[in-house]
Write a protein that holds these residues in place. Structure first.
Motif, short mmCIF file in Angstrom:
data_model
loop_
_atom_site.label_atom_id
_atom_site.label_comp_id
_atom_site.label_asym_id
_atom_site.label_seq_id
_atom_site.Cartn_x
_atom_site.Cartn_y
_atom_site.Cartn_z
N ARG A 25 0.82 -1.21 0.00
CA ARG A 25 0.00 0.00 0.00
C ARG A 25 0.86 1.26 0.00
N LEU A 26 2.02 1.22 0.64
CA LEU A 26 2.95 2.37 0.59
C LEU A 26 3.45 2.61 -0.82
N THR A 27 3.62 1.56 -1.60
CA THR A 27 4.12 1.68 -2.97
C THR A 27 3.22 2.57 -3.82
N GLY A 28 1.94 2.56 -3.53
CA GLY A 28 1.01 3.34 -4.33
C GLY A 28 0.90 4.80 -3.96
N VAL A 29 1.52 5.21 -2.83
CA VAL A 29 1.32 6.60 -2.37
C VAL A 29 2.61 7.39 -2.20
N LEU A 30 3.76 6.73 -2.08
CA LEU A 30 5.02 7.46 -1.85
C LEU A 30 5.59 7.96 -3.16
N PRO A 31 6.23 9.15 -3.16
CA PRO A 31 6.82 9.70 -4.39
C PRO A 31 7.93 8.80 -4.93
N LEU A 32 7.82 8.44 -6.17
CA LEU A 32 8.76 7.52 -6.79
C LEU A 32 10.16 8.13 -6.86
N GLY A 33 11.14 7.41 -6.36
CA GLY A 33 12.53 7.84 -6.47
C GLY A 33 13.00 8.79 -5.41
N SER A 34 12.12 9.21 -4.48
CA SER A 34 12.57 10.17 -3.47
C SER A 34 12.00 9.84 -2.09
N ALA A 35 11.74 8.55 -1.84
CA ALA A 35 11.19 8.13 -0.56
C ALA A 35 11.97 6.94 -0.02
N GLU A 36 11.89 6.77 1.29
CA GLU A 36 12.49 5.61 1.96
C GLU A 36 11.58 5.18 3.09
N VAL A 37 11.67 3.90 3.46
CA VAL A 37 10.91 3.36 4.58
C VAL A 37 11.90 2.79 5.59
N GLN A 391 22.52 21.95 2.56
CA GLN A 391 22.51 21.33 1.26
C GLN A 391 21.07 21.10 0.79
N ALA A 392 20.74 21.65 -0.36
CA ALA A 392 19.41 21.44 -0.93
C ALA A 392 19.39 20.13 -1.71
N ASP A 393 18.23 19.53 -1.78
CA ASP A 393 18.08 18.30 -2.55
C ASP A 393 17.78 18.64 -4.00
N PRO A 394 18.73 18.37 -4.92
CA PRO A 394 18.52 18.76 -6.32
C PRO A 394 17.35 18.06 -6.98
N GLN A 395 16.94 16.87 -6.47
CA GLN A 395 15.84 16.14 -7.09
C GLN A 395 14.57 16.25 -6.24
N SER A 396 14.51 17.29 -5.42
CA SER A 396 13.39 17.42 -4.48
C SER A 396 12.06 17.48 -5.22
N THR A 397 11.07 16.77 -4.66
CA THR A 397 9.71 16.84 -5.21
C THR A 397 8.81 17.73 -4.37
N ILE A 398 9.36 18.31 -3.30
CA ILE A 398 8.57 19.22 -2.47
C ILE A 398 8.51 20.58 -3.16
N SER A 399 7.32 21.07 -3.43
CA SER A 399 7.14 22.25 -4.26
C SER A 399 7.46 23.53 -3.51
N GLU A 400 7.64 24.60 -4.30
CA GLU A 400 7.90 25.92 -3.73
C GLU A 400 6.65 26.41 -3.00
N PRO A 401 6.84 27.14 -1.87
CA PRO A 401 5.68 27.68 -1.15
C PRO A 401 4.82 28.55 -2.08
N LYS A 402 3.51 28.45 -1.89
CA LYS A 402 2.61 29.24 -2.72
C LYS A 402 2.72 30.72 -2.36
#
Length: 800
Positions: A25-37, A391-402
């Motif tokens: 179930r985690l596989t279906g909701v975590l961001p691909l390539g930028s998550a760990e369990v 250090q910023a994450d170059p592949q970050s999927t967290i978006s810029e603040p609105k």
């Protein structure tokens, strides 16, 4: 190397039947390539082997930390802390391994953190769309409700926005939590985090599901452990060690107050010594008394820097604070007519917090004390300031603040730059838009209140390696004048409440430095120069800070019937046009000669003479010297300006004149002190001096440290400086540039004499057509000038 944005920490104990369905179930909701369990396992069965088998086919990293019995400190809460230490993600999700916490809720938990709206997001059974259906029976429901009520009663303020403090399902911004401060016992790690760390909290509803498999680990023993820990947590967070030291410091300080007051009275009465000199001598006596009390009762056994080293620092601190309180004492005695002894007591009480904060952090700081906040590398020390790079994450999927769109105050600077602020900015009163901005329009710069920084040993500036974020953190935590800046499509400034309470410091030291380069990015320069229009001809004055520019402007306005544009900063474009920037005028000591006492009341004049001494070149020079040492300089500056505000008046409060929104620059005078002289200046030399004079206006911290971290419109600080220089070169192409020296402040007379022969000829020229005025009506602005700038609470916006 893979960059991790989201870490999911799952404490487990004998959950082998749940591991496979959970990972699926985690596989279906975590961001691909930028998550760990991360599983932190205290099992006595083959759960670790099950995790290892599932990890081989998982599409994200699956880590296991198996704790042996001797390592299982803190129960489930201790397991979560161990997982937090391993987590690499910027956002950490904590959940149980029995599928009572649905993985499908994780995106909703992460979203408020990614958008900058929260540090901690709790999955609540008691919010909208939430249910507690998974509780086994009515007794479990009753126990849960009772524990929730007990917990909220123990922490009514910290938990006022948390409906489900017993939840074990939440997400947090890792950098917002000091993991080393957490001391969990048993199940309730969320309560520990909320109680010990100041966090911005949000909630989302979720359905607490029945267990997928296995047995609940909650029992009577766990409940007893929780009750005992709740009591300990309440007592330890009610009075921290630092607060206990503050109580001891206050007790010793109270005896020192008696000693100081008695010594002050005896020295003044028996020695017939003036009250200011008596205050100096009494301070030396009470300093030694207080130091002995600190050593014996507040910081017993301290070995930091040696006894003499601590005494020397304590003396320096108390005498520095004394220099700051002497002007206040003089004000109370001479202006308010307070009795000398009473005034002395009042000033001692005023500086108590400053003395404790500095003593606690810099004289008796513990050798092994750890800084709080996110770890930042690399770190260098520049003067008294620690400069860190996160250090910023170059592949970050967290978006810029609105972009932020809702504010209490709205400012439009000639249609070039817009500012939305929750703090009143008196320097920008001319540009205030009472009706706000058009619906849905986000300003270029936003100023909001928030929590920035924690208690630390040294002032620190942290910047992200990608240049999008900067934080300034001084030593006193919540009481510091801290701020953070995010450079994006909207420049977002977050100001601490302590900084917002001194809006002059917030504007001058932070906002105006940003405005300077936002103007540059848009093709304008915010030039440190005064400007006025005399008979349709633009006259500009430039000088180093505290030369006498303001006094010269006042004299010229009084004698030449010129129209006022600005006194301190002027907006200049590459065509040589100047736009007004009419901030309130600051009257320093040497400017008094240009102020007509008849324009002010007797009380205003007496107050002005006192304020102008403190906010003079010598006063700023002392502050600059102080800034070279490891002290919270912006905080001290803010406190000083709240106690003794700088003398600021709208120009029409001091001299009758008109305001014009724009002019074309024809003559520029660089004025300086020294032997009387007048000469023409080559453009290349003038450009260098004008840029130096502008840079000189931003000499006070934090600009010198902040400047190289600035990034506006994708341009670096060096690129912005070069564009600023090119704008100025173009603007000065047709301008006659003079150098004018005086040893008696008579620049205005010399300039007026030079203009007089040309006035008739100037009237024959085709008049300059003013640029479109996109600013408020000048009559509305000068309606404020029937008195000096009103004192406004910067946060509430109401007049004092």
């Amino acid at each position: 190397m893979q960059s991790i944005d989201v870490s999911v920490v799952i404490p487990t104990r004998n959950e082998r039947e749940n591991i496979g369905p959970l990972i699926e179930r985690l596989t279906g909701v975590l961001p691909l390539g930028s998550a760990e369990v991360i599983f932190v396992d205290d099992s006595t069965d083959d759960t670790p082997q099950t995790i290892a088998a599932v990890a081989e086919t998982a599409i994200f990293p699956v880590l296991t930390l198996h704790r042996e019995p001797a390592e299982r400190v803190g129960g489930l809460g201790g397991a979560v802390v161990a997982g937090l230490r391993l987590a690499e993600g910027r956002v950490v999700v904590v959940m149980d391994g029995d599928l009572q916490h649905p993985p499908e809720t994780i995106p909703e938990l992460i979203r408020p953190i990614a958008e900058g709206d929260a540090d901690l997001v709790v999955a609540s059974r008691y919010r909208e769309n939430g249910e507690a259906a998974g509780l086994a029976n009515r007794s479990r429901v009753g126990v849960s409700h009772a524990a929730t009520r007990l917990t909220k009663a123990a922490f009514p303020r910290r938990l006022q926005d948390v409906s489900d403090p017993m939840s074990g399902f939440f997400a947090l911004r890792k950098s917002a939590v000091d993991v080393d401060a957490l001391r969990p016992v048993g199940f309730k790690i969320l309560l520990e985090a909320v109680a010990r760390c100041r966090l911005k909290v949000a909630e989302v509803g979720f359905t607490f599901a029945p267990r997928n498999a296995g047995e609940s680990k909650a029992d009577f023993r766990e409940g007893l452990r929780f009750a005992v820990h709740l009591a300990k947590l309440r007592s330890t967070t009610m009075l921290t060690a630092r607060q206990m030291r503050a109580v001891g410091f206050a007790a010793v300080g109270a005896t020192g107050l008696v000693v100081n007051t008695l010594a002050f009275w005896l020295i003044m009465r028996l020695g017939h010594i003036p009250y200011l000199a008596a205050a100096v001598l009494a301070t030396q006596i009470s300093t030694t008394w207080n130091f002995i009390g600190m050593e014996l009762f507040v910081f017993p056994g301290s070995t930091n820097r040696g006894l003499l080293g601590r005494y020397w620092r304590f003396c320096v601190l108390n005498n520095t604070v004394m220099l700051a309180r002497l002007p206040l004492l003089a004000f109370l005695v001479e202006i308010v007519h307070t009795p000398e002894t009473v005034g002395n007591v009042i000033t001692l009480l005023v500086v108590f917090v400053v003395r404790f904060g500095i003593s606690d952090r810099y004289i008796y700081e513990e050798e092994g004390e750890k800084n709080m906040g996110p770890v930042a590398t690399p770190t260098t020390i520049v003067g008294p300031v620690e400069i860190s790079v996160e250090q910023a994450d170059p592949q970050s999927t967290i978006s810029e603040p609105k972009p932020v769109r809702s504010f209490r105050f709205h400012y439009d600077l000639h249609g070039i730059v817009t500012i939305g602020s929750d703090v009143a900015l008196p320097e920008l009163a001319y540009f205030l838009q009472p009706e706000g901005f058009a619906d849905g329009v986000a300003p270029d710069v936003s100023v909001k209140l928030g929590s920035v920084g924690k208690i630390r040993k040294r002032t620190r500036m942290v910047r992200s390696s990608d240049g999008t974020d900067v934080r300034w953190e001084e030593q006193l935590g919540k009481a510091s004048a801290n701020f953070a800046i995010h450079f994006g499509s909207q420049i977002q400034v977050t100001s601490s409440k302590a900084l917002a309470r001194s809006p002059h410091v917030l504007y001058t030291n932070v906002i105006e430095a940003l405005l300077r380069f936002v103007f540059v990015e848009r093709g304008y320069m915010l030039l440190h120069a005064a400007c006025m229009d005399v008979d349709g001809r633009g006259l500009m004055l430039s000088a180093r800070t505290d030369t006498g520019k303001t006094g010269t402007v006042l004299k010229l306005l009084r004698t030449s019937e010129g129209k006022f544009l600005s006194d301190d900063m002027t907006i200049v474009d590459s065509a040589g046009n100047a736009r007004c920037f009419p901030k309130p005028l600051t009257i320093s000591e040497h400017t008094l000669r240009a102020v007509d006492a008849g324009d002010l009341s007797r009380m205003e004049w007496a107050k002005l003479r006192f304020q102008s001494r403190l906010h003079s070149k010598e006063g700023r020079g002392f502050a600059m010297k102080l800034a070279e040492h490891n002290v919270p300089i912006m905080t001290i500056n803010g406190w000083t300006q709240r106690v003794i505000p700088p003398p600021k008046y709208m120009v029409q409060r001091l001299v009758k004149c008109e305001l014009t929104s724009s002019t074309t620059i024809e003559q520029l005078y660089i004025i300086e002190r020294g032997q009387p002289h007048h000469s023409m200046v080559q453009q290349s030399q003038a450009i260098v001096e004008l840029l130096e004079n502008t840079e000189d206006a931003y000499g006070f911290p934090p600009y010198r440290y902040l400047a190289e971290a600035l990034q506006v419109g994708g341009m670096s600080y060096d690129e912005l400086r070069e564009k600023e220089r090119l704008i100025l070169v173009s603007a000065m192409e047709s301008v006659q540039i003079h150098r004018l020296g005086s040893d008696d402040f008579t620049w205005a007379e010399s300039i007026a004499a030079a203009f007089a022969p040309d006035r008739q000829a100037a009237e024959q020229k085709v008049p300059f057509v003013n640029l479109t005025n996109t600013t408020p009506n000048s009559q509305d602005f000068f309606a404020m000038d029937s008195q000096s700038v009103p004192e406004v609470d910067p946060v509430s916006g109401s007049e004092a």
